[in-house]
Design a protein around this motif. Structure first.
Motif, PDB file in Angstrom:
ATOM      1  N   ARG A   1       0.855  -1.190   0.000  1.00 45.40           N
ATOM      2  CA  ARG A   1       0.000   0.000   0.000  1.00 45.40           C
ATOM      3  C   ARG A   1       0.883   1.229   0.000  1.00 45.40           C
ATOM      4  O   ARG A   1       1.802   1.341   0.798  1.00 45.40           O
ATOM      5  CB  ARG A   1      -0.906   0.011   1.224  1.00 45.40           C
ATOM      6  CG  ARG A   1      -1.880  -1.128   1.225  1.00 45.40           C
ATOM      7  CD  ARG A   1      -2.875  -0.956   2.339  1.00 45.40           C
ATOM      8  NE  ARG A   1      -3.625  -2.180   2.477  1.00 45.40           N
ATOM      9  CZ  ARG A   1      -3.945  -2.727   3.620  1.00 45.40           C
ATOM     10  NH1 ARG A   1      -3.599  -2.165   4.751  1.00 45.40           N
ATOM     11  NH2 ARG A   1      -4.635  -3.848   3.662  1.00 45.40           N
TER      12      ARG A   1
ATOM     13  N   ARG B   1      -0.889   7.777   1.362  1.00 46.63           N
ATOM     14  CA  ARG B   1      -1.753   8.793   0.769  1.00 46.63           C
ATOM     15  C   ARG B   1      -1.386  10.148   1.371  1.00 46.63           C
ATOM     16  O   ARG B   1      -1.367  10.319   2.584  1.00 46.63           O
ATOM     17  CB  ARG B   1      -3.213   8.481   1.092  1.00 46.63           C
ATOM     18  CG  ARG B   1      -4.148   9.585   0.630  1.00 46.63           C
ATOM     19  CD  ARG B   1      -5.563   9.331   1.068  1.00 46.63           C
ATOM     20  NE  ARG B   1      -6.420  10.425   0.643  1.00 46.63           N
ATOM     21  CZ  ARG B   1      -7.730  10.432   0.783  1.00 46.63           C
ATOM     22  NH1 ARG B   1      -8.336   9.397   1.327  1.00 46.63           N
ATOM     23  NH2 ARG B   1      -8.423  11.466   0.378  1.00 46.63           N
TER      24      ARG B   1
ATOM     25  N   ALA C   1      -3.523   3.298   4.290  1.00 46.02           N
ATOM     26  CA  ALA C   1      -4.809   2.685   4.580  1.00 46.02           C
ATOM     27  C   ALA C   1      -5.199   1.727   3.470  1.00 46.02           C
ATOM     28  O   ALA C   1      -4.656   1.768   2.369  1.00 46.02           O
ATOM     29  CB  ALA C   1      -5.875   3.766   4.734  1.00 46.02           C
ATOM     30  N   ASP C   2      -6.144   0.893   3.779  1.00 53.99           N
ATOM     31  CA  ASP C   2      -6.699  -0.050   2.813  1.00 53.99           C
ATOM     32  C   ASP C   2      -7.774   0.677   2.013  1.00 53.99           C
ATOM     33  O   ASP C   2      -8.801   1.067   2.578  1.00 53.99           O
ATOM     34  CB  ASP C   2      -7.295  -1.242   3.558  1.00 53.99           C
ATOM     35  CG  ASP C   2      -7.854  -2.308   2.637  1.00 53.99           C
ATOM     36  OD1 ASP C   2      -7.918  -2.078   1.406  1.00 53.99           O
ATOM     37  OD2 ASP C   2      -8.231  -3.382   3.146  1.00 53.99           O
ATOM     38  N   PRO C   3      -7.578   0.888   0.707  1.00 53.86           N
ATOM     39  CA  PRO C   3      -8.583   1.609  -0.088  1.00 53.86           C
ATOM     40  C   PRO C   3      -9.941   0.925  -0.080  1.00 53.86           C
ATOM     41  O   PRO C   3     -10.971   1.575  -0.225  1.00 53.86           O
ATOM     42  CB  PRO C   3      -7.993   1.637  -1.499  1.00 53.86           C
ATOM     43  CG  PRO C   3      -6.557   1.302  -1.352  1.00 53.86           C
ATOM     44  CD  PRO C   3      -6.417   0.509  -0.088  1.00 53.86           C
TER      45      PRO C   3
ATOM     46  N   ARG D   1     -11.268  -0.535   2.470  1.00 55.65           N
ATOM     47  CA  ARG D   1     -11.883  -0.318   3.785  1.00 55.65           C
ATOM     48  C   ARG D   1     -11.290   0.937   4.415  1.00 55.65           C
ATOM     49  O   ARG D   1     -10.491   0.855   5.339  1.00 55.65           O
ATOM     50  CB  ARG D   1     -11.636  -1.529   4.678  1.00 55.65           C
ATOM     51  CG  ARG D   1     -12.271  -2.799   4.146  1.00 55.65           C
ATOM     52  CD  ARG D   1     -12.034  -3.965   5.063  1.00 55.65           C
ATOM     53  NE  ARG D   1     -12.590  -3.671   6.380  1.00 55.65           N
ATOM     54  CZ  ARG D   1     -12.136  -4.197   7.503  1.00 55.65           C
ATOM     55  NH1 ARG D   1     -11.137  -5.034   7.485  1.00 55.65           N
ATOM     56  NH2 ARG D   1     -12.686  -3.894   8.649  1.00 55.65           N
ATOM     57  N   PRO D   2     -11.681   2.110   3.903  1.00 58.00           N
ATOM     58  CA  PRO D   2     -11.093   3.350   4.419  1.00 58.00           C
ATOM     59  C   PRO D   2     -11.441   3.579   5.882  1.00 58.00           C
ATOM     60  O   PRO D   2     -12.575   3.362   6.299  1.00 58.00           O
ATOM     61  CB  PRO D   2     -11.683   4.441   3.525  1.00 58.00           C
ATOM     62  CG  PRO D   2     -12.906   3.844   2.934  1.00 58.00           C
ATOM     63  CD  PRO D   2     -12.689   2.360   2.884  1.00 58.00           C
ATOM     64  N   GLY D   3     -10.454   4.004   6.619  1.00 61.36           N
ATOM     65  CA  GLY D   3     -10.637   4.306   8.026  1.00 61.36           C
ATOM     66  C   GLY D   3     -11.071   5.743   8.228  1.00 61.36           C
ATOM     67  O   GLY D   3     -11.295   6.487   7.265  1.00 61.36           O
TER      68      GLY D   3
ATOM     69  N   SER E   1      -8.875   8.454   6.426  1.00 58.15           N
ATOM     70  CA  SER E   1      -9.115   8.486   4.978  1.00 58.15           C
ATOM     71  C   SER E   1     -10.467   9.107   4.649  1.00 58.15           C
ATOM     72  O   SER E   1     -10.582   9.895   3.699  1.00 58.15           O
ATOM     73  CB  SER E   1      -9.050   7.072   4.401  1.00 58.15           C
ATOM     74  OG  SER E   1      -7.749   6.556   4.496  1.00 58.15           O
ATOM     75  N   ARG E   2     -11.484   8.775   5.422  1.00 63.50           N
ATOM     76  CA  ARG E   2     -12.809   9.358   5.178  1.00 63.50           C
ATOM     77  C   ARG E   2     -12.797  10.861   5.432  1.00 63.50           C
ATOM     78  O   ARG E   2     -13.404  11.637   4.685  1.00 63.50           O
ATOM     79  CB  ARG E   2     -13.868   8.661   6.034  1.00 63.50           C
ATOM     80  CG  ARG E   2     -14.162   7.231   5.571  1.00 63.50           C
ATOM     81  CD  ARG E   2     -15.394   6.656   6.245  1.00 63.50           C
ATOM     82  NE  ARG E   2     -15.322   6.664   7.701  1.00 63.50           N
ATOM     83  CZ  ARG E   2     -14.822   5.684   8.449  1.00 63.50           C
ATOM     84  NH1 ARG E   2     -14.343   4.605   7.880  1.00 63.50           N
ATOM     85  NH2 ARG E   2     -14.825   5.790   9.765  1.00 63.50           N
TER      86      ARG E   2
ATOM     87  N   ASP F   1     -11.126  12.484   2.498  1.00 60.41           N
ATOM     88  CA  ASP F   1     -12.061  12.554   1.368  1.00 60.41           C
ATOM     89  C   ASP F   1     -13.008  13.735   1.523  1.00 60.41           C
ATOM     90  O   ASP F   1     -13.261  14.475   0.564  1.00 60.41           O
ATOM     91  CB  ASP F   1     -12.883  11.259   1.256  1.00 60.41           C
ATOM     92  CG  ASP F   1     -12.068  10.070   0.786  1.00 60.41           C
ATOM     93  OD1 ASP F   1     -10.981  10.268   0.203  1.00 60.41           O
ATOM     94  OD2 ASP F   1     -12.536   8.934   1.009  1.00 60.41           O
TER      95      ASP F   1
ATOM     96  N   ARG G   1      -2.741  13.116  -6.469  1.00 58.01           N
ATOM     97  CA  ARG G   1      -2.982  11.932  -5.624  1.00 58.01           C
ATOM     98  C   ARG G   1      -3.892  10.943  -6.357  1.00 58.01           C
ATOM     99  O   ARG G   1      -3.626   9.756  -6.380  1.00 58.01           O
ATOM    100  CB  ARG G   1      -3.611  12.324  -4.299  1.00 58.01           C
ATOM    101  CG  ARG G   1      -3.818  11.115  -3.385  1.00 58.01           C
ATOM    102  CD  ARG G   1      -4.632  11.432  -2.173  1.00 58.01           C
ATOM    103  NE  ARG G   1      -6.004  11.792  -2.453  1.00 58.01           N
ATOM    104  CZ  ARG G   1      -6.962  10.905  -2.755  1.00 58.01           C
ATOM    105  NH1 ARG G   1      -6.701   9.629  -2.847  1.00 58.01           N
ATOM    106  NH2 ARG G   1      -8.186  11.311  -2.970  1.00 58.01           N
TER     107      ARG G   1
END
Length: 95
Positions: free
Chosen positions: A11, A14, A30-32, A34-36, A39-40, A43, A92
Motif C-alpha cells: 500500500r 496517501r 490505509a486499505d482503499p 476499507r477506508p478508516g 481516509s474518510r 475525502d 494523488r
C-alpha cells in the motif's frame, strides 16, 4: 515508504490535504477497500476544497472585469491557494 499487510499486498501512503503539526506533509497508509476515519476525513476535506475552488472560480469570472487592484490581489491569492489544493488532489488521484 510503503506498508505490507499480512496479505502481502503493498500500500502506498496517501498524501493528506492538511499538514502535520510540524508544518510538513502528512500521510496515511490505509486499505482503499476499507477506508478508516482518517481516509474518510481526507475525502471530505478534499471534496470541500474542490467545491470551494469551483465557487471561487465563479466569483473570479464575475470580478475579473470590474475589480480594482486590491480585490484582484486578494482574488489571485485565493485562486493560488485553491489551485494548490486542487493540484494536490489531482496528483494523488492520478497516481
Amino acid at each position: 515508504m510503503t506498508a505490507e499487510p499480512a496479505s502481502g499486498e503493498r500500500r502506498e501512503p496517501r498524501l493528506l490535504p492538511w499538514c502535520g503539526s510540524d508544518g510538513k506533509r502528512a500521510y496515511v497508509i490505509a486499505d482503499p477497500a476499507r477506508p478508516g476515519p482518517v481516509s474518510r476525513r481526507a475525502d471530505a476535506v478534499e471534496a470541500t476544497q474542490l467545491e470551494m475552488a469551483a465557487v471561487l472560480l465563479g466569483h473570479a469570472r464575475h470580478l475579473v472585469d470590474e475589480a480594482g487592484p486590491a480585490e484582484l490581489r486578494y482574488l489571485v491569492a485565493e485562486l493560488t491557494r485553491a489551485l494548490t489544493d486542487t493540484l494536490r488532489i489531482a496528483l494523488r488521484v492520478r497516481s
